[in-house]
Design a protein around this motif. Structure first.
Motif, mmCIF file in Angstrom:
data_model
loop_
_atom_site.group_PDB
_atom_site.id
_atom_site.type_symbol
_atom_site.label_atom_id
_atom_site.label_comp_id
_atom_site.label_asym_id
_atom_site.label_seq_id
_atom_site.Cartn_x
_atom_site.Cartn_y
_atom_site.Cartn_z
ATOM 1 N N LEU A 35 0.844 -1.197 0.000
ATOM 2 C CA LEU A 35 0.000 0.000 0.000
ATOM 3 C C LEU A 35 0.876 1.243 0.000
ATOM 4 C CD1 LEU A 35 -2.683 -1.021 2.659
ATOM 5 C CD2 LEU A 35 -2.870 -1.145 0.166
ATOM 6 N N ALA A 36 0.380 2.299 -0.589
ATOM 7 C CA ALA A 36 1.126 3.562 -0.588
ATOM 8 C C ALA A 36 1.324 4.045 0.842
ATOM 9 C CB ALA A 36 0.366 4.610 -1.394
ATOM 10 N N HIS A 37 2.417 4.782 1.054
ATOM 11 C CA HIS A 37 2.727 5.248 2.402
ATOM 12 C C HIS A 37 1.612 6.112 2.960
ATOM 13 C CE1 HIS A 37 5.262 6.169 5.796
ATOM 14 N NE2 HIS A 37 5.031 7.455 5.626
ATOM 15 N N ASN A 38 1.037 6.978 2.139
ATOM 16 C CA ASN A 38 -0.059 7.822 2.608
ATOM 17 C C ASN A 38 -1.280 6.989 2.985
ATOM 18 O OD1 ASN A 38 1.319 10.241 2.406
ATOM 19 N ND2 ASN A 38 0.574 10.690 0.353
ATOM 20 N N THR A 39 -1.504 5.890 2.269
ATOM 21 C CA THR A 39 -2.612 5.003 2.605
ATOM 22 C C THR A 39 -2.378 4.347 3.955
ATOM 23 O OG1 THR A 39 -3.040 4.560 0.263
ATOM 24 C CG2 THR A 39 -3.931 2.989 1.860
ATOM 25 N N LEU A 40 -1.143 3.907 4.194
ATOM 26 C CA LEU A 40 -0.823 3.311 5.491
ATOM 27 C C LEU A 40 -1.026 4.314 6.618
ATOM 28 C CD1 LEU A 40 2.399 1.218 4.732
ATOM 29 C CD2 LEU A 40 0.115 0.362 5.252
ATOM 30 N N LYS A 41 -0.594 5.546 6.418
ATOM 31 C CA LYS A 41 -0.780 6.577 7.438
ATOM 32 C C LYS A 41 -2.260 6.819 7.705
ATOM 33 C CE LYS A 41 1.624 10.328 7.193
ATOM 34 N NZ LYS A 41 2.260 11.545 6.622
ATOM 35 N N GLN A 42 -3.051 6.833 6.642
ATOM 36 C CA GLN A 42 -4.500 7.032 6.813
ATOM 37 C C GLN A 42 -5.109 5.855 7.567
ATOM 38 O OE1 GLN A 42 -7.142 5.250 5.109
ATOM 39 N NE2 GLN A 42 -8.670 6.478 6.163
#
Length: 325
Positions: free
Chosen positions: A53-60
């Protein structure tokens, strides 16, 4: 009387609630995790999807899981320093290049609007009144979205009661909530009437053709020309935009998204001499870093600037004294 839960529900945007529900479902059903979770469980979840998953997706996802624990009255495991350290490590090991939507250039906007107007003219000539609806709506969407630099969710939340439009002059659009409006004070946007590609004329034409007098401005239209009572869904604007551009003969439509309208206007304004601060105020950006992500320079390699600084001709070589014999 509105219940307490209704006010609490209204405090969170629907898009946020939807993304949080998706994150919890992914954690429990797809990965097989258990809630409430521990910091170790969050780490194992991140390790499983790092690089997937994209890093921003993981953060979300982490933010959503943290909010779930807070809402349910459990300690928030995502606040553990080791979780934050894990996220930094994932970003270091799996750096990702940001993908940006292609800006919709003014000539492409004009081409798309021209095609929509041809569809309107054809429907009038053939007496197909129902077929006037879709191109009128789509033209209003394109022109308001471009000239105001609106996001897809902002376009979806336009309401007739919150818009004042005067033909030949301009329109005042009030949005009770925007992405950057953390204080929920609402924002007002002014848009002038233009000699061509006019958002005000497109908006008034859509109201006249559709008969919409209140509620959502941009609505769904079924195959029989029936207009929905509900607003068009923000997520449907990307495929809608690509369909319009593709039908108008614009290539590589998969590179465009709803952000293409915002980026297109920002790049056009910057190329035509708008100062960054004026552009930020017009569009509604709060900081320079947000604005700069949307502006495509006409000289991305700074070649023009560097060429101006170069001397007109090579500098003469310094004289070298001959060595003593």
């Amino acid at each position: 009387m509105i219940a307490i839960d209704d006010y609490l529900h209204a405090a969170t945007r629907e898009n946020t609630r939807r993304s949080y529900r998706a994150a919890v479902k992914h954690f429990e059903e797809e990965w097989g995790g258990f809630l409430p979770a521990t910091a170790e469980g969050i780490l194992r979840y991140l390790a499983r999807y790092a690089g997937v998953l994209a890093h921003n997706t993981l953060k979300q996802r982490v933010s959503a899981l943290g909010q779930w624990h807070v809402d349910q009255g459990f300690p928030d495991p995502t606040k553990a320093p080791v979780v934050r350290k894990m996220l930094r490590g994932i970003q270091e090991v799996h750096p990702a290049q940001e993908r940006r939507a292609r800006p919709l250039q003014l000539d492409a906007l004009e081409q798309a609007v021209g095609w929509l107007e041809q569809q309107q003219d054809l429907a009038r000539q053939q007496g197909r009144s129902a077929d006037l609806l879709r191109p009128a709506r789509d033209k209003a969407l394109l022109l308001i979205g471009f000239w105001r630099g609106f996001r897809s969710d902002e376009l979806a939340r336009l309401e007739v009661e919150r818009i004042e439009a005067v033909a030949g002059q301009g329109m005042r659009i009030q949005l009770p909530r925007t992405k950057t409006d953390r204080s929920l004070k609402g924002s007002t946007y002014l848009t002038p009437a233009l000699s061509r590609l006019c958002p005000v004329a497109a908006y008034l034409d859509w109201l006249a053709v559709s008969g919409v007098r209140s509620g959502p401005v941009l609505r769904g239209i079924d195959r029989w020309g029936r207009i929905s009572e509900d607003a068009i869904h923000a997520a449907s604007i990307i495929p809608l935009l690509r369909r319009i551009l593709g039908a108008a003969g614009i290539a590589d439509v998969h590179l465009y998204s709803a952000h293409s309208l915002r980026r297109g206007f920002a790049s056009w304004a910057s190329a035509n001499g708008w100062e960054l601060r004026a552009l930020m105020e017009y569009v509604g950006w709060k900081n320079i870093s947000s604005a700069s992500r949307y502006v495509d320079s006409h000289d991305p390699y700074h070649r023009d600037m560097l060429e101006r600084l170069l001397p007109a001709k090579p500098l003469p070589s310094p004289a070298i004294d001959a060595p003593d014999s």
